[in-house]
Design an enzyme around this catalytic site. Structure first.
Site, PDB file in Angstrom:
ATOM      1  CE  LYS A   1     -14.757   4.388  -3.505  1.00  0.00           C
ATOM      2  NZ  LYS A   1     -14.232   3.545  -4.601  1.00  0.00           N
TER       3      LYS A   1
ATOM      4  NE  ARG B   1      -8.390   3.502  -1.833  1.00  0.00           N
ATOM      5  CZ  ARG B   1      -8.972   4.443  -2.582  1.00  0.00           C
ATOM      6  NH1 ARG B   1      -9.479   5.503  -2.041  1.00  0.00           N
ATOM      7  NH2 ARG B   1      -9.050   4.283  -3.882  1.00  0.00           N
TER       8      ARG B   1
ATOM      9  NE  ARG C   1     -11.916   6.754 -13.092  1.00  0.00           N
ATOM     10  CZ  ARG C   1     -12.006   6.381 -11.803  1.00  0.00           C
ATOM     11  NH1 ARG C   1     -13.144   6.503 -11.163  1.00  0.00           N
ATOM     12  NH2 ARG C   1     -10.980   5.865 -11.185  1.00  0.00           N
TER      13      ARG C   1
ATOM     14  NE  ARG D   1      -8.328   8.678 -11.409  1.00  0.00           N
ATOM     15  CZ  ARG D   1      -8.923   8.252 -10.303  1.00  0.00           C
ATOM     16  NH1 ARG D   1     -10.121   8.689  -9.999  1.00  0.00           N
ATOM     17  NH2 ARG D   1      -8.336   7.394  -9.509  1.00  0.00           N
TER      18      ARG D   1
ATOM     19  NE  ARG E   1      -6.654   3.032  -9.101  1.00  0.00           N
ATOM     20  CZ  ARG E   1      -7.252   3.477 -10.214  1.00  0.00           C
ATOM     21  NH1 ARG E   1      -6.705   3.281 -11.380  1.00  0.00           N
ATOM     22  NH2 ARG E   1      -8.397   4.092 -10.127  1.00  0.00           N
TER      23      ARG E   1
HETATM   24  P1  AMP Z   1      -9.479   7.282  -5.652  1.00  0.00           P
HETATM   25  O1  AMP Z   1      -9.778   8.498  -6.466  1.00  0.00           O
HETATM   26  O2  AMP Z   1     -10.283   7.217  -4.394  1.00  0.00           O
HETATM   27  O3  AMP Z   1      -9.532   6.011  -6.448  1.00  0.00           O
HETATM   28  O4  AMP Z   1      -7.956   7.429  -5.171  1.00  0.00           O
HETATM   29  C1  AMP Z   1      -6.886   7.528  -6.093  1.00  0.00           C
HETATM   30  C2  AMP Z   1      -5.582   7.145  -5.407  1.00  0.00           C
HETATM   31  O5  AMP Z   1      -5.356   8.036  -4.297  1.00  0.00           O
HETATM   32  C3  AMP Z   1      -5.547   5.754  -4.806  1.00  0.00           C
HETATM   33  O6  AMP Z   1      -5.191   4.765  -5.744  1.00  0.00           O
HETATM   34  C4  AMP Z   1      -4.479   5.932  -3.726  1.00  0.00           C
HETATM   35  O7  AMP Z   1      -3.175   5.958  -4.288  1.00  0.00           O
HETATM   36  C5  AMP Z   1      -4.790   7.334  -3.208  1.00  0.00           C
HETATM   37  N1  AMP Z   1      -5.760   7.290  -2.095  1.00  0.00           N
HETATM   38  C6  AMP Z   1      -7.019   7.819  -2.079  1.00  0.00           C
HETATM   39  N2  AMP Z   1      -7.625   7.596  -0.906  1.00  0.00           N
HETATM   40  C7  AMP Z   1      -6.744   6.901  -0.151  1.00  0.00           C
HETATM   41  C8  AMP Z   1      -6.783   6.341   1.149  1.00  0.00           C
HETATM   42  N3  AMP Z   1      -7.869   6.442   1.941  1.00  0.00           N
HETATM   43  N4  AMP Z   1      -5.677   5.681   1.595  1.00  0.00           N
HETATM   44  C9  AMP Z   1      -4.580   5.574   0.847  1.00  0.00           C
HETATM   45  N5  AMP Z   1      -4.476   6.050  -0.401  1.00  0.00           N
HETATM   46  C10 AMP Z   1      -5.544   6.717  -0.908  1.00  0.00           C
END
Ligand code: AMP
Length: 187
Positions: free
Chosen positions: A13, A88, A127, A133, A144
């Protein structure tokens, strides 16, 4: 044009959002990036979010809804945005609908990136090595993916009912997938 990019962690994404951002002049709004910046800067928000993120759990709905509500009303979002990693949960999607209604914005497309689990795990482990990360470790990755299935997958149905869902095969080269996105959103 206002877009949502939907899909499991590791589906591409963020990479694709950056490509559309450049090509179509939209702004990428990534809750993950915003939360990581908050953790790095040790803000109150960052302190609240860190534990959830490291474990691969979702940060509470009210926290991310608040962030998005502010962010999409900033000037640079007026020409259109790509929500990358938000919503989400169904609660977040319903809150987003309300916010967009209030500010008279509409969603154009919800692009759903489809990638098999085995490939996601491989990409996320790769990654982890490249970007370091803290949530790209085997335990957090597994969680996740489970969280996605449980909490985020229902959004596919939610947006299918609006007629705005565009399913994309997320397996292939970055360029191939970018071509599919372009076709799906017509821009
Ligand atoms: P991402 O980079 O989008 O994979 O997000 C990394 C982490 O940030 C996720 O595993 C969640 O802990 C948190 N996070 C990001 N976006 C959201 C969201 N819309 N709702 C809840 N937690 C989020």
């Amino acid at each position: 044009m206002n877009l949502i990019f939907l899909g499991p962690p590791g589906a591409g994404k963020g990479t694709q959002a950056k490509i559309v951002e450049e090509r179509a002049g939209l702004v990428q709004v990534s809750t993950g990036d915003m939360l990581r910046a908050a953790v790095r800067n040790e803000t109150e928000l960052g302190k609240k979010a860190k534990e959830f993120m490291d474990a691969g759990d979702l940060v509470p709905d009210e926290v991310v809804i608040g962030i998005i509500e502010e962010r999409i009303q900033e000037d640079d979002c007026k020409n259109g945005f790509i929500l990358d990693g938000f919503p989400r949960t169904i609660e977040q999607a319903e809150a987003l609908d309300k916010i967009l209604d209030q500010i008279n914005f509409a969603l154009d497309h919800v692009v759903n990136f489809q990638v098999p689990d085995e490939e996601l795990v491989e990409r996320l482990l790769g990654r982890a090595k490249e970007e370091g990360r803290t949530d790209d470790n085997p335990e957090s990755i597994k969680n996740r993916l489970n969280v996605f299935t449980e909490k985020t997958q229902p959004l596919i149905d939610y947006y299918d009912k609006t007629g705005k869902l565009r399913n994309i095969d997320g397996v292939g080269t970055v360029e191939e997938i970018a071509g599919r996105v372009k076709e799906a959103i017509n821009a």
